[in-house]
Design an enzyme around this catalytic site. Structure first.
Site, mmCIF file in Angstrom:
data_model
loop_
_atom_site.group_PDB
_atom_site.id
_atom_site.type_symbol
_atom_site.label_atom_id
_atom_site.label_comp_id
_atom_site.label_asym_id
_atom_site.label_seq_id
_atom_site.Cartn_x
_atom_site.Cartn_y
_atom_site.Cartn_z
ATOM 1 N N LYS A 53 0.839 -1.201 0.000
ATOM 2 C CA LYS A 53 0.000 0.000 0.000
ATOM 3 C C LYS A 53 0.876 1.253 0.000
ATOM 4 O O LYS A 53 0.627 2.201 -0.736
ATOM 5 C CB LYS A 53 -0.935 -0.010 1.224
ATOM 6 C CG LYS A 53 -2.046 -1.042 1.093
ATOM 7 C CD LYS A 53 -2.822 -1.272 2.376
ATOM 8 C CE LYS A 53 -3.804 -2.408 2.197
ATOM 9 N NZ LYS A 53 -4.496 -2.809 3.441
ATOM 10 N N GLN A 97 -4.419 -1.470 9.729
ATOM 11 C CA GLN A 97 -4.281 -2.793 9.113
ATOM 12 C C GLN A 97 -4.833 -3.863 10.052
ATOM 13 O O GLN A 97 -4.450 -3.943 11.210
ATOM 14 C CB GLN A 97 -2.797 -3.053 8.784
ATOM 15 C CG GLN A 97 -2.557 -4.321 7.991
ATOM 16 C CD GLN A 97 -3.200 -4.310 6.607
ATOM 17 O OE1 GLN A 97 -3.130 -3.317 5.881
ATOM 18 N NE2 GLN A 97 -3.825 -5.411 6.226
ATOM 19 N N ASP A 120 -10.863 3.238 4.228
ATOM 20 C CA ASP A 120 -11.134 1.804 4.046
ATOM 21 C C ASP A 120 -12.637 1.557 3.896
ATOM 22 O O ASP A 120 -13.047 0.475 3.479
ATOM 23 C CB ASP A 120 -10.628 1.015 5.264
ATOM 24 C CG ASP A 120 -9.364 0.228 4.944
ATOM 25 O OD1 ASP A 120 -9.112 -0.023 3.750
ATOM 26 O OD2 ASP A 120 -8.644 -0.134 5.896
#
Ligand code: NDP
Length: 285
Positions: A53, A97, A120
């Site tokens: 990412k 994460q 997200d």
């Protein structure tokens, strides 16, 4: 005739070009899109995802910062850090994460992220807005799937979409987005009886169960569009999806490979959401 391969890398590249253009434009207007990535614990898969990412951020001119904690981090410390990032004007997106170390309530951590920086798309506010068709940060994997289908000009309206898996981050929102596009949606999960009776009826089959190669060619409707979200290891330790690719190839009309299918699109939509958030911050300034 073998199925047409849906090339996630190629499609991701296509969308990344226009995102990079928007990054350039924003910079000219004085804003550098910024993403904060929080990683807690030493999960090797998570470390790989985080690296990928951040590398993509770098390639696209997006500023990224990594905040690392060991397994012993407390929930309070994480919540405090998120609060600080919520207030930081150089940060437009906050990504935590998953999975988090044991003892930390994932729900509390997600809830702490400002919905305006929830790139997200996991915060209940964004999920709720998505459900009622309002502008929202869409969860990256389902959003990426939608963009792939759009790129391939695959008709969704009126077609039967079957989603295998009902997690909050993939299965459930994937079905909602297809519903929004007027597909008729069926959800299957681990308690579904006679799974193949559903998969065989799917015009669009999305599998997000995390079970290596467990759907075979003879479980698929001839000509169906097959989207394989699964990231599993086969008996030889090789990366594979939920679909038995070899047997599905001669039956499906379209199919995504693993790797090189949904994965690159997930990261692309994270970039899209971060840039969208930066644009919003400029409009609201
Ligand atoms: P979860 O484990 O949270 O959810 C799995 C879902 O699959 C559950 O709803 C479960 O049902 C269902 N399921 C499990 N076994 C079966 C079965 N035998 N038959 C039918 N349904 C079943 O996983 P995620 O949603 O987080 O991820 C799913 C997969 O997608 C994983 O392989 C993950 O690595 C991959 N992934 C890939 C991404 C990418 O970018 N390519 C991004 C995110 C995930 P129940 O609810 O009843 O337990």
């Amino acid at each position: 005739m073998p199925a047409k391969l849906i090339d996630g890398k190629k499609i991701a590249h296509f969308y990344r070009n226009s995102i990079a253009e928007e990054v350039k434009q924003l910079k000219q207007e004085g804003v550098v899109p910024g993403l904060a990535v929080i990683q807690a614990g030493e999960n090797p898969a998570s470390q790989t995802y985080v690296r990928m990412k951040r590398k993509t951020c770098e390639e696209m001119g997006i500023y990224s910062v990594l905040i690392e904690y060991d397994d012993n981090v407390s929930e309070k410390e994480l919540l405090g850090k998120i609060d600080q990032l919520n207030q930081d004007p150089s940060i437009h997106g906050i990504l935590v994460q998953l999975p988090l170390p044991e003892g930390i309530q994932t729900e509390n951590v997600i809830d702490q992220i400002s919905p305006d920086k929830d790139v997200d798309g996991f915060h209940p506010v964004n999920i709720g807005r998505m459900m009622i068709g309002k502008d929202a940060f869409l969860p990256c994997t389902p959003f990426g799937i939608l963009k792939m289908l759009e790129y391939e000009n695959i008709q969704l309206g009126g077609r039967h979409a079957v989603v295998v898996g009902r997690s909050n981050i993939v299965g459930k929102p994937a079905g909602q987005l297809l519903l929004r596009e007027n597909a008729t949606v069926t959800y299957c999960h681990s308690k579904t009886e006679n799974l193949s009776s559903y998969t065989k009826d799917a015009d669009i089959l999305i599998s997000a169960a995390g079970r290596a190669k467990f759907i075979h060619g003879n479980d698929i409707k001839p000509g169906a569009v097959v989207i394989d979200v699964g990231m599993n290891r086969d008996e030889d330790g090789k990366l594979c999806g939920d679909i038995d690719f070899e047997s599905a190839l001669d039956i499906a009309g379209y199919i995504t490979p693993v790797p090189g299918g949904v994965g690159p699109m997930t990261i692309t939509m994270l970039m899209f959401n971060t840039v969208k958030s930066a644009r919003r911050s400029l409009l609201e300034a």
